[in-house]
Design a protein around this motif. Structure first.
Motif, PDB file in Angstrom:
ATOM      1  N   ARG A  74      23.902 -26.530  16.473  1.00  0.00           N
ATOM      2  CA  ARG A  74      24.829 -25.509  16.955  1.00  0.00           C
ATOM      3  C   ARG A  74      24.231 -24.148  16.655  1.00  0.00           C
ATOM      4  O   ARG A  74      23.692 -23.917  15.578  1.00  0.00           O
ATOM      5  CB  ARG A  74      26.168 -25.672  16.252  1.00  0.00           C
ATOM      6  N   VAL A  75      24.318 -23.258  17.627  1.00  0.00           N
ATOM      7  CA  VAL A  75      23.760 -21.916  17.492  1.00  0.00           C
ATOM      8  C   VAL A  75      24.875 -20.910  17.712  1.00  0.00           C
ATOM      9  O   VAL A  75      25.636 -21.033  18.670  1.00  0.00           O
ATOM     10  CB  VAL A  75      22.650 -21.667  18.543  1.00  0.00           C
ATOM     11  N   ASN A  76      24.963 -19.932  16.841  1.00  0.00           N
ATOM     12  CA  ASN A  76      25.910 -18.843  17.011  1.00  0.00           C
ATOM     13  C   ASN A  76      25.118 -17.551  16.930  1.00  0.00           C
ATOM     14  O   ASN A  76      24.519 -17.249  15.901  1.00  0.00           O
ATOM     15  CB  ASN A  76      26.991 -18.881  15.930  1.00  0.00           C
ATOM     16  N   ARG A  77      25.120 -16.810  18.045  1.00  0.00           N
ATOM     17  CA  ARG A  77      24.362 -15.561  18.071  1.00  0.00           C
ATOM     18  C   ARG A  77      25.320 -14.406  18.316  1.00  0.00           C
ATOM     19  O   ARG A  77      26.019 -14.347  19.311  1.00  0.00           O
ATOM     20  CB  ARG A  77      23.295 -15.570  19.160  1.00  0.00           C
ATOM     21  N   GLY A  78      25.344 -13.533  17.388  1.00  0.00           N
ATOM     22  CA  GLY A  78      26.116 -12.293  17.468  1.00  0.00           C
ATOM     23  C   GLY A  78      25.280 -11.228  16.787  1.00  0.00           C
ATOM     24  O   GLY A  78      24.114 -11.032  17.143  1.00  0.00           O
ATOM     25  N   LEU A  79      25.832 -10.585  15.769  1.00  0.00           N
ATOM     26  CA  LEU A  79      25.052  -9.621  14.996  1.00  0.00           C
ATOM     27  C   LEU A  79      23.980 -10.324  14.171  1.00  0.00           C
ATOM     28  O   LEU A  79      22.953  -9.736  13.856  1.00  0.00           O
ATOM     29  CB  LEU A  79      25.972  -8.805  14.083  1.00  0.00           C
ATOM     30  N   SER A  80      24.236 -11.572  13.823  1.00  0.00           N
ATOM     31  CA  SER A  80      23.251 -12.404  13.144  1.00  0.00           C
ATOM     32  C   SER A  80      23.110 -13.693  13.946  1.00  0.00           C
ATOM     33  O   SER A  80      23.812 -13.896  14.928  1.00  0.00           O
ATOM     34  CB  SER A  80      23.703 -12.706  11.707  1.00  0.00           C
ATOM     35  N   VAL A  81      22.210 -14.544  13.509  1.00  0.00           N
ATOM     36  CA  VAL A  81      22.016 -15.847  14.158  1.00  0.00           C
ATOM     37  C   VAL A  81      22.263 -16.929  13.108  1.00  0.00           C
ATOM     38  O   VAL A  81      21.668 -16.889  12.030  1.00  0.00           O
ATOM     39  CB  VAL A  81      20.590 -15.987  14.735  1.00  0.00           C
ATOM     40  N   THR A  82      23.146 -17.866  13.443  1.00  0.00           N
ATOM     41  CA  THR A  82      23.394 -19.008  12.563  1.00  0.00           C
ATOM     42  C   THR A  82      22.966 -20.269  13.299  1.00  0.00           C
ATOM     43  O   THR A  82      23.365 -20.499  14.431  1.00  0.00           O
ATOM     44  CB  THR A  82      24.883 -19.107  12.167  1.00  0.00           C
ATOM     45  N   ILE A  83      22.140 -21.057  12.628  1.00  0.00           N
ATOM     46  CA  ILE A  83      21.684 -22.346  13.147  1.00  0.00           C
ATOM     47  C   ILE A  83      22.263 -23.413  12.222  1.00  0.00           C
ATOM     48  O   ILE A  83      22.024 -23.384  11.017  1.00  0.00           O
ATOM     49  CB  ILE A  83      20.141 -22.467  13.145  1.00  0.00           C
ATOM     50  N   ALA A  84      23.030 -24.350  12.782  1.00  0.00           N
ATOM     51  CA  ALA A  84      23.614 -25.453  12.020  1.00  0.00           C
ATOM     52  C   ALA A  84      23.155 -26.755  12.664  1.00  0.00           C
ATOM     53  O   ALA A  84      23.429 -26.990  13.833  1.00  0.00           O
ATOM     54  CB  ALA A  84      25.142 -25.358  12.023  1.00  0.00           C
ATOM     55  N   VAL A 109      21.788 -22.264   8.286  1.00  0.00           N
ATOM     56  CA  VAL A 109      21.179 -21.053   7.769  1.00  0.00           C
ATOM     57  C   VAL A 109      21.601 -19.898   8.673  1.00  0.00           C
ATOM     58  O   VAL A 109      21.726 -20.071   9.888  1.00  0.00           O
ATOM     59  CB  VAL A 109      19.632 -21.194   7.704  1.00  0.00           C
ATOM     60  N   SER A 110      21.861 -18.745   8.064  1.00  0.00           N
ATOM     61  CA  SER A 110      22.202 -17.541   8.826  1.00  0.00           C
ATOM     62  C   SER A 110      21.111 -16.510   8.602  1.00  0.00           C
ATOM     63  O   SER A 110      20.681 -16.283   7.473  1.00  0.00           O
ATOM     64  CB  SER A 110      23.546 -16.968   8.373  1.00  0.00           C
ATOM     65  N   ILE A 111      20.677 -15.911   9.698  1.00  0.00           N
ATOM     66  CA  ILE A 111      19.588 -14.941   9.653  1.00  0.00           C
ATOM     67  C   ILE A 111      20.124 -13.612  10.157  1.00  0.00           C
ATOM     68  O   ILE A 111      20.608 -13.508  11.284  1.00  0.00           O
ATOM     69  CB  ILE A 111      18.401 -15.422  10.504  1.00  0.00           C
ATOM     70  N   ALA A 112      20.039 -12.602   9.316  1.00  0.00           N
ATOM     71  CA  ALA A 112      20.541 -11.279   9.670  1.00  0.00           C
ATOM     72  C   ALA A 112      19.668 -10.658  10.752  1.00  0.00           C
ATOM     73  O   ALA A 112      18.541 -11.104  11.010  1.00  0.00           O
ATOM     74  CB  ALA A 112      20.549 -10.387   8.429  1.00  0.00           C
ATOM     75  N   ALA A 113      20.191  -9.624  11.372  1.00  0.00           N
ATOM     76  CA  ALA A 113      19.477  -8.946  12.456  1.00  0.00           C
ATOM     77  C   ALA A 113      18.124  -8.407  12.007  1.00  0.00           C
ATOM     78  O   ALA A 113      17.233  -8.196  12.824  1.00  0.00           O
ATOM     79  CB  ALA A 113      20.336  -7.816  13.006  1.00  0.00           C
TER      80      ALA A 113
END
Length: 185
Positions: A74-84, A109-113
């Motif tokens: 699962r990928v969530n992309r907004g101000l950061s990117v979270t990959i689960a 893991v969440s990766i900041a901008a």
């Protein structure tokens, strides 16, 4: 190749060559899935689930490059990117750095901008009270087991009372009878 797809209503599956797919969905807020189609698809905005077959596959989310092996993430992309990662494992790279040891199943893991790679992955986060449909699909059995164990734990703790000290002696007295009890199916 090069087309940008945004899910405006409902849900959909973008089937790609090589036993790969991207699940998309619309959202009431600003998190509707937006994907740029290419040899390496890019999650431009919102949420998506990337599924790859036994040959694995790559996808991007901004400056984050992910190689997923035989599984789903699962990928969530907004101000950061979270990959689960639901299944399989992933190699995660950004800004010339790689997540040490990769990303294992049931971890995120969440990766900041800024592109700073965190040192550690964390357990996959989900809402067990009101699970997301994608979490329910991929984690349904684990969510149900977690609820069952929580209920049993509360019941056990309630039976002990506030003054009982849980130690090895108590567990040795309580657990042997439990090990002989039939397992519900």
């Amino acid at each position: 190749t090069g087309d940008v797809i945004q899910m405006l209503d409902g849900t959909g599956v973008l089937e790609l060559p090589g036993d790969r797919a991207v699940r998309l969905r619309a959202s009431d807020g600003d998190a509707s899935s937006v994907v740029e189609v290419g040899a390496t698809p890019e999650i431009v905005d919102g949420e998506a689930v990337v599924i790859v077959g036994s040959d694995g596959g790559r996808f991007r989310a901004g400056d984050v490059d992910v190689r997923l092996s035989a599984g789903a993430a699962r990928v969530n992309r907004g101000l950061s990117v979270t990959i689960a990662v639901y299944r399989g494992s992933a190699e995660v790279r950004t800004a010339g750095r790689e997540l040490a040891g990769g990303l294992a199943a049931l971890r995120q893991v969440s990766i900041a901008a800024t592109g700073q790679v965190p040192r550690d992955q964390v357990p996959l986060v989900y809402d067990d009270q009101d699970p997301d449909p994608w979490d329910r699909e991929f984690l349904g059995d684990a969510i149900d087991l977690g609820r069952d164990l929580d209920q049993r734990s509360r019941g056990f703790t309630g039976q002990l009372g506030p003054r009982v000290r849980v130690d090895v002696s108590l567990l040795e007295r309580v657990l042997p009878p439990l090990s002989k009890a039939p397992v519900p199916v």
